[in-house]
Design an enzyme around this catalytic site. Structure first.
Site, short mmCIF file in Angstrom:
data_model
loop_
_atom_site.label_atom_id
_atom_site.label_comp_id
_atom_site.label_asym_id
_atom_site.label_seq_id
_atom_site.Cartn_x
_atom_site.Cartn_y
_atom_site.Cartn_z
N ASP A 106 -54.55 -12.31 27.88
CA ASP A 106 -54.03 -13.00 28.81
C ASP A 106 -52.84 -14.18 28.27
O ASP A 106 -53.04 -14.51 27.01
CB ASP A 106 -55.03 -13.99 29.75
CG ASP A 106 -54.40 -14.54 31.01
OD1 ASP A 106 -54.56 -13.97 32.09
OD2 ASP A 106 -53.92 -15.85 31.16
N ARG A 128 -50.74 -5.31 34.96
CA ARG A 128 -52.15 -5.57 35.49
C ARG A 128 -52.91 -4.10 35.77
O ARG A 128 -53.63 -4.08 36.62
CB ARG A 128 -52.09 -6.43 36.60
CG ARG A 128 -51.68 -7.77 36.24
CD ARG A 128 -53.12 -8.43 35.84
NE ARG A 128 -52.58 -9.75 35.54
CZ ARG A 128 -52.68 -11.06 36.23
NH1 ARG A 128 -53.11 -10.85 37.37
NH2 ARG A 128 -52.28 -11.99 35.57
N ARG A 166 -58.57 -5.47 38.03
CA ARG A 166 -59.79 -5.48 39.23
C ARG A 166 -59.46 -4.20 40.11
O ARG A 166 -60.39 -3.92 40.94
CB ARG A 166 -59.82 -6.75 40.14
CG ARG A 166 -60.72 -7.81 39.34
CD ARG A 166 -60.57 -9.19 40.07
NE ARG A 166 -59.10 -9.55 39.92
CZ ARG A 166 -58.85 -10.83 40.50
NH1 ARG A 166 -59.47 -11.53 40.93
NH2 ARG A 166 -57.43 -11.22 40.22
N TYR A 214 -48.29 -23.98 33.54
CA TYR A 214 -49.78 -24.37 33.59
C TYR A 214 -50.27 -25.62 33.03
O TYR A 214 -50.82 -26.01 33.55
CB TYR A 214 -50.18 -22.91 32.95
CG TYR A 214 -50.22 -21.82 33.85
CD1 TYR A 214 -51.08 -21.72 35.20
CD2 TYR A 214 -49.59 -20.71 33.59
CE1 TYR A 214 -51.19 -20.61 36.00
CE2 TYR A 214 -49.72 -19.67 34.56
CZ TYR A 214 -50.22 -19.51 35.53
OH TYR A 214 -50.18 -18.41 36.57
N ARG A 226 -66.70 -5.80 33.34
CA ARG A 226 -66.48 -7.44 33.29
C ARG A 226 -67.46 -8.11 33.95
O ARG A 226 -67.48 -9.51 34.09
CB ARG A 226 -65.09 -7.57 33.81
CG ARG A 226 -63.96 -7.41 32.90
CD ARG A 226 -63.52 -8.74 32.13
NE ARG A 226 -64.12 -9.90 32.63
CZ ARG A 226 -63.46 -10.59 33.20
NH1 ARG A 226 -62.31 -10.34 33.93
NH2 ARG A 226 -64.04 -11.88 33.83
O1 CP3 Z 1 -52.97 -4.94 32.21
C1 CP3 Z 1 -52.41 -5.92 32.09
O2 CP3 Z 1 -51.25 -5.92 32.57
C2 CP3 Z 1 -52.85 -6.60 30.76
C3 CP3 Z 1 -53.51 -7.75 31.07
C4 CP3 Z 1 -52.93 -9.21 31.71
C5 CP3 Z 1 -53.81 -10.27 32.17
N1 CP3 Z 1 -53.04 -11.12 32.22
C6 CP3 Z 1 -55.27 -10.02 32.45
C7 CP3 Z 1 -55.73 -10.63 33.42
C8 CP3 Z 1 -51.78 -9.74 31.60
C9 CP3 Z 1 -50.38 -9.11 30.93
C10 CP3 Z 1 -51.57 -11.06 31.97
C11 CP3 Z 1 -50.35 -11.87 31.96
C12 CP3 Z 1 -50.60 -13.05 32.91
N2 CP3 Z 1 -51.63 -13.90 33.02
C13 CP3 Z 1 -49.44 -13.64 33.39
C14 CP3 Z 1 -48.23 -12.97 33.36
C15 CP3 Z 1 -48.15 -11.90 34.38
C16 CP3 Z 1 -48.06 -12.16 35.82
O3 CP3 Z 1 -48.89 -11.85 36.57
O4 CP3 Z 1 -47.18 -12.76 36.15
C17 CP3 Z 1 -49.72 -14.73 34.13
C18 CP3 Z 1 -48.86 -15.56 34.93
C19 CP3 Z 1 -51.09 -14.98 34.00
C20 CP3 Z 1 -52.12 -16.15 34.34
C21 CP3 Z 1 -53.17 -15.68 35.10
N3 CP3 Z 1 -54.45 -15.00 34.51
C22 CP3 Z 1 -53.27 -15.41 36.66
C23 CP3 Z 1 -52.18 -15.87 37.47
C24 CP3 Z 1 -54.63 -14.79 36.68
C25 CP3 Z 1 -55.06 -14.11 38.02
C26 CP3 Z 1 -56.01 -15.17 38.64
C27 CP3 Z 1 -56.95 -14.40 39.61
O5 CP3 Z 1 -58.17 -14.13 39.32
O6 CP3 Z 1 -56.38 -13.63 40.74
C28 CP3 Z 1 -55.12 -14.53 35.48
C29 CP3 Z 1 -56.49 -14.08 35.19
C30 CP3 Z 1 -56.22 -12.36 34.76
N4 CP3 Z 1 -55.49 -12.01 33.69
C31 CP3 Z 1 -56.86 -11.24 35.51
C32 CP3 Z 1 -56.58 -10.08 34.67
C33 CP3 Z 1 -57.37 -8.95 34.59
C34 CP3 Z 1 -57.99 -11.36 36.44
C35 CP3 Z 1 -59.30 -12.06 36.08
C36 CP3 Z 1 -60.53 -11.16 36.36
O7 CP3 Z 1 -60.40 -9.77 36.24
O8 CP3 Z 1 -61.35 -11.60 36.63
#
Ligand code: CP3
Length: 363
Positions: free
Chosen positions: A92, A43, A47, A167, A56
């Site tokens: 994602d 990540r 953010r 999910y 974004r």
């Molecule tokens: O920088 C990186 O690591 C690459 C981007 C990345 C994202 N999601 C972007 C994202 C990666 C590798 C993921 C994988 C992902 N997504 C996982 C596996 C990694 C982990 O964290 O265990 C999982 C479980 C998800 C599912 C998911 N998507 C979650 C739990 C969330 C967060 C919800 C939140 O808003 O807190 C997302 C959304 C997401 N994916 C965000 C990002 C940057 C946040 C959305 C935003 O910025 O508005």
């Protein structure tokens, strides 16, 4: 010697000098010595960065993953700012599931939410196979990124069948994974059919990224730690192993990561990983005893430590580098993703500190 644009092994089998295949990150994954311990952050694009929040601001998450220029810019942001040793594709884990026809959204502050949760054989049938044309925006983004990144490797990724299934079955994030486990124990045949479908979607999604030129892949089984080792081996490992084996011919490092997986580290390595991701609960020297001497490790700073005073961060980084020396290869990372409230300056300092403390004189 043959040269190629992807930086992967040249066709005559000799690795290309320079380029991402010879980077500190790929070398550590391969358990080869390098100039320093490589570092990147799960990540890292997200953010914690003001430039990410700005770009974004008016674009929903899933939509942003489907715009190659935007994906490229967001992926590059942490590379420019922190000088990390690898980029990870901005996308994602649910992107390929949406491409497979499942109606879902990523809700800010919550995560993926599925309109009609998957619970029956007919629901499983709704998950279509995917190919390059279904995720052409990912193919395009990876190609743009590989051209921009030069010698810096790009990591491709996907969600593992168990985490994706959670999910889909729960309909959204879950603390207990109760509905997922109810299906797994109550109807093993349907469970395996679901995971087999998801494994094909995941494999196809990773194939697109490999063909477009990524230098490594990470399989995220974030929630596998909810299972005992016996259940992991019975209900999950065969499906993740299918994905990882399906990429063996690409010759790229395969990283396998989960959270709370202390009891599963050996099994997650056996599933076919070259590198096992470790969360902050297990010291890396202990982890490497569980995983064995033929795999590298990745991790494992607690992301919350980055919110502590710098002296604390520094001593924890030193400890992790020391413990990581027990492994045949170490990629420095967090034990899970960067928390949104993290000060990005601290991440930049951690990169510099890891490089400084681990610098090895040229051979
Ligand atoms: O920088 C990186 O690591 C690459 C981007 C990345 C994202 N999601 C972007 C994202 C990666 C590798 C993921 C994988 C992902 N997504 C996982 C596996 C990694 C982990 O964290 O265990 C999982 C479980 C998800 C599912 C998911 N998507 C979650 C739990 C969330 C967060 C919800 C939140 O808003 O807190 C997302 C959304 C997401 N994916 C965000 C990002 C940057 C946040 C959305 C935003 O910025 O508005």
């Amino acid at each position: 010697m043959t040269t190629d644009t992807t930086g992967t092994a040249a066709r005559d089998g000799e690795p290309r000098r320079g380029g991402p295949a010879d980077s500190p990150f790929v070398r550590a994954c391969r358990r080869e010595p390098g100039p320093h311990t490589p570092v990147w952050f799960m990540r890292q694009a997200g953010r914690s960065l003001p430039e990410y929040r700005e770009i974004r601001a008016n674009v929903p998450m899933l939509e942003s993953c489907r715009r190659p220029e935007l994906v490229t810019e967001i992926t590059l942001q942490p590379v420019r700012r922190h000088g990390v040793d690898a980029a990870i594709l901005f996308s994602d884990i649910v992107v390929p599931v949406a491409a497979a026809g499942i109606d879902l959204d990523i809700v800010p502050g919550t995560g993926p939410v599925v309109a009609e949760p998957v619970r029956t054989a007919a629901d499983v049938e709704r998950i279509n196979p995917i190919g390059r044309d279904d995720v052409s925006y990912v193919d395009e983004a990876v190609r743009l990124l590989v051209a921009e990144l030069g010698d810096t490797p790009l990591i491709g990724f996907a969600g593992a069948p168990f985490t994706l299934a959670s999910y889909l079955v729960e309909g959204g994030p879950s603390r207990t994974h109760a509905k997922t486990k109810a299906l797994m124990y109550g109807d093993p045949e349907l469970w395996h059919a679901l995971c087999a479908r998801l494994a094909e979607v995941t494999l196809a999604f990773l194939r697109v990224q490999v063909d477009a030129g990524v230098s490594a892949v990470q399989l995220f089984d974030s929630w596998a730690g909810a299972l005992s080792e016996a259940d992991y081996r019975r209900y999950v490992l065969p499906h993740s192993a299918h994905v990882l084996a399906g990429l063996a011919d690409a010759g790229l490092p395969r990283i396998h990561f989960g959270v709370g997986t202390a009891e599963l580290l050996g099994a997650m390595g056996e599933a076919g990983a070259d590198v096992v991701g470790v969360d902050w609960r297990t010291p890396l020297d202990v982890a490497t005893r569980r995983i064995g001497p033929d795999k590298a490790v990745q991790g494992n700073l607690d992301p919350a430590v980055l919110l502590a005073p710098w002296e604390v961060v520094e001593s924890q980084v030193r400890r992790i580098l020391d413990q990581g020396r027990a492994a045949p290869g170490h990629v420095f990372n967090l034990g899970h993703g960067v928390l949104p409230e993290t000060d990005p300056e601290v991440l930049t300092r951690v990169v510099a500190l890891v490089h400084e403390l681990s610098a090895r004189p040229a051979a």
